[in-house]
Structures are given as C-alpha cells and as structure tokens.
Design an enzyme around this catalytic site. Structure first.
Site, PDB file in Angstrom:
ATOM      1  N   HIS A 104       0.846  -1.205   0.000  1.00  0.00           N
ATOM      2  CA  HIS A 104       0.000   0.000   0.000  1.00  0.00           C
ATOM      3  C   HIS A 104       0.881   1.255   0.000  1.00  0.00           C
ATOM      4  O   HIS A 104       0.608   2.216  -0.721  1.00  0.00           O
ATOM      5  CB  HIS A 104      -0.856   0.064   1.272  1.00  0.00           C
ATOM      6  N   LYS A 147     -16.124  -7.346   5.018  1.00  0.00           N
ATOM      7  CA  LYS A 147     -14.962  -8.065   5.533  1.00  0.00           C
ATOM      8  C   LYS A 147     -14.951  -7.952   7.050  1.00  0.00           C
ATOM      9  O   LYS A 147     -15.280  -6.904   7.590  1.00  0.00           O
ATOM     10  CB  LYS A 147     -13.683  -7.415   4.999  1.00  0.00           C
ATOM     11  N   SER A 195      -2.618  -7.853   2.799  1.00  0.00           N
ATOM     12  CA  SER A 195      -2.864  -7.777   4.243  1.00  0.00           C
ATOM     13  C   SER A 195      -3.118  -9.181   4.785  1.00  0.00           C
ATOM     14  O   SER A 195      -2.681  -9.513   5.890  1.00  0.00           O
ATOM     15  CB  SER A 195      -4.057  -6.869   4.528  1.00  0.00           C
TER      16      SER A 195
HETATM   17  P1  ADP Z   1      -9.960  -3.507  -0.150  1.00  0.00           P
HETATM   18  O1  ADP Z   1     -10.639  -4.305   0.917  1.00  0.00           O
HETATM   19  O2  ADP Z   1     -10.670  -2.239  -0.467  1.00  0.00           O
HETATM   20  O3  ADP Z   1      -9.554  -4.267  -1.371  1.00  0.00           O
HETATM   21  P2  ADP Z   1      -7.156  -3.452   0.658  1.00  0.00           P
HETATM   22  O4  ADP Z   1      -6.564  -2.717   1.813  1.00  0.00           O
HETATM   23  O5  ADP Z   1      -7.042  -4.930   0.662  1.00  0.00           O
HETATM   24  O6  ADP Z   1      -8.651  -2.957   0.594  1.00  0.00           O
HETATM   25  O7  ADP Z   1      -6.531  -2.914  -0.697  1.00  0.00           O
HETATM   26  C1  ADP Z   1      -6.660  -1.578  -1.080  1.00  0.00           C
HETATM   27  C2  ADP Z   1      -6.071  -1.409  -2.462  1.00  0.00           C
HETATM   28  O8  ADP Z   1      -4.648  -1.606  -2.410  1.00  0.00           O
HETATM   29  C3  ADP Z   1      -6.586  -2.389  -3.505  1.00  0.00           C
HETATM   30  O9  ADP Z   1      -6.731  -1.725  -4.745  1.00  0.00           O
HETATM   31  C4  ADP Z   1      -5.501  -3.424  -3.576  1.00  0.00           C
HETATM   32  O10 ADP Z   1      -5.462  -4.063  -4.845  1.00  0.00           O
HETATM   33  C5  ADP Z   1      -4.269  -2.567  -3.357  1.00  0.00           C
HETATM   34  N1  ADP Z   1      -3.133  -3.334  -2.842  1.00  0.00           N
HETATM   35  C6  ADP Z   1      -3.084  -4.141  -1.770  1.00  0.00           C
HETATM   36  N2  ADP Z   1      -1.870  -4.718  -1.634  1.00  0.00           N
HETATM   37  C7  ADP Z   1      -1.115  -4.248  -2.677  1.00  0.00           C
HETATM   38  C8  ADP Z   1       0.226  -4.496  -3.144  1.00  0.00           C
HETATM   39  N3  ADP Z   1       1.026  -5.349  -2.531  1.00  0.00           N
HETATM   40  N4  ADP Z   1       0.617  -3.859  -4.265  1.00  0.00           N
HETATM   41  C9  ADP Z   1      -0.217  -3.036  -4.917  1.00  0.00           C
HETATM   42  N5  ADP Z   1      -1.486  -2.775  -4.551  1.00  0.00           N
HETATM   43  C10 ADP Z   1      -1.940  -3.370  -3.444  1.00  0.00           C
END
Ligand code: ADP
Length: 158
Positions: A16, A40, A126
């Site tokens: 992130h 979630k 995550s």
């Molecule tokens: P959500 O539940 O909204 O998907 P996340 O916190 O899991 O929330 O992810 C938020 C955004 O960050 C999403 O677009 C996800 O694809 C992106 N993301 C998560 N991990 C990574 C990573 N390692 N590299 C690039 N983007 C990421």
C-alpha cells in the site's frame, strides 16, 4: 489535482505504502480513505488501523480520512473526482473491474486510476501478513515496524 485511495488497510503494508508514495507524487492533494467495510471482518479495529496508517505515513504529504459505507457515498459527500487503486495479479483486475463498473453505474463522474504494484510486492497482501504473523514468521520486509509490533501483540493475545 485531488485524489483518494480507498481501502480496508487491515493492516497497511509496504505494498500500500509503495502505491501511496507514487500516487502522492502525481496528485498534490491526496487522501488515504480507510473504509470500514462491513463485508470483511477485520482483524484490527478502525482506531487501530487508523493509528497504523498515520504512524506509517508520518512526514509524507498525505491526508487520512475514515468512511463507513459505500465509496460512492464518500465521493458524493466530498466531491471527489478521482479514486486510485493498486493492481497486483490477474485476480485483482477481475475484482477491480467489477467494482469499477458497479461504481460507475452509481457515480458516473468518478474516474478510477490504477497503479501497478512494484514487482517486489506482487504477492503481498494484508491477508498474507496476518498469516505470517499468526505463525510467528518474519515481517520486516512487508510492513513498517509499527504494524509489525501491532501484529505481534494481536496474535499473542488471540
Ligand atoms: P480492499 O478491501 O478495499 O480491497 P485493501 O486494503 O485490501 O482494501 O486494498 C486496497 C487497495 O490496495 C486495492 O486496490 C488493492 O489491490 C491494493 N493493494 C493491496 N496490496 C497491494 C500491493 N502489494 N501492491 C499493490 N497494490 C496493493
């Protein structure tokens, strides 16, 4: 130009943060929006997630906000025109494509912009860091020290 980066951040990872660093160079008014997504079941409370985000982004020119509800509601209430998301593998594309089309139905004025992951973080999520923490594995490559500490504390208590 203003943009937001919505997500669950349960917890925030270097994946992130890499996206945030790069996107905040493109957009001068940039806000990370912690979405309290009821779909979630998060490991960390909103307060814990917010604390980790703020600590991890200290010194960066980035705002942080919280929203409970749909992205389109936040967008309308705050007159947002651009939201960014990160993309890793093909699975992300399918999910993001579906979400983007649904959001466009509800809010045609919102444009989504996607940032590709750094190859180093291609498999980082995550969920992955929670799993590593659960089994006491090495975390320092994937999350900032404040997040590692919180993860350790959480799994000691469980
Ligand atoms: P959500 O539940 O909204 O998907 P996340 O916190 O899991 O929330 O992810 C938020 C955004 O960050 C999403 O677009 C996800 O694809 C992106 N993301 C998560 N991990 C990574 C990573 N390692 N590299 C690039 N983007 C990421």
């Amino acid at each position: 130009m203003r943009a937001i980066y919505p997500g669950s951040f349960d917890p925030i990872t270097y994946g992130h943060i890499d996206i945030i660093k790069r996107a905040s160079k493109v957009f001068d008014d940039f806000t990370v929006v912690l979405m309290n997504n009821l779909r979630k079941k998060p490991l960390f409370s909103v307060e814990e997630r917010l604390y980790m985000i703020k600590e991890s982004l200290k010194g960066m020119n980035v705002n942080v906000d919280i929203h409970e509800g749909l992205l389109v509601q936040y967008v309308e209430q705050n007159n947002v025109k651009i939201a960014i998301r990160g993309l890793r593998a093909v699975g992300d594309f399918e999910y993001e494509f579906e979400m983007a089309l649904a959001n466009r139905e509800m809010c045609p004025s919102l444009e989504m912009i996607y940032f590709m992951t750094d190859i180093k973080y291609l498999f980082l999520s995550s969920s992955m860091v929670k799993e590593i923490a659960q089994f006491g594995g090495e975390l320092k490559e994937w999350v900032p020290p404040v997040v590692e500490k919180k993860l350790r504390e959480k799994f000691q208590k469980l």
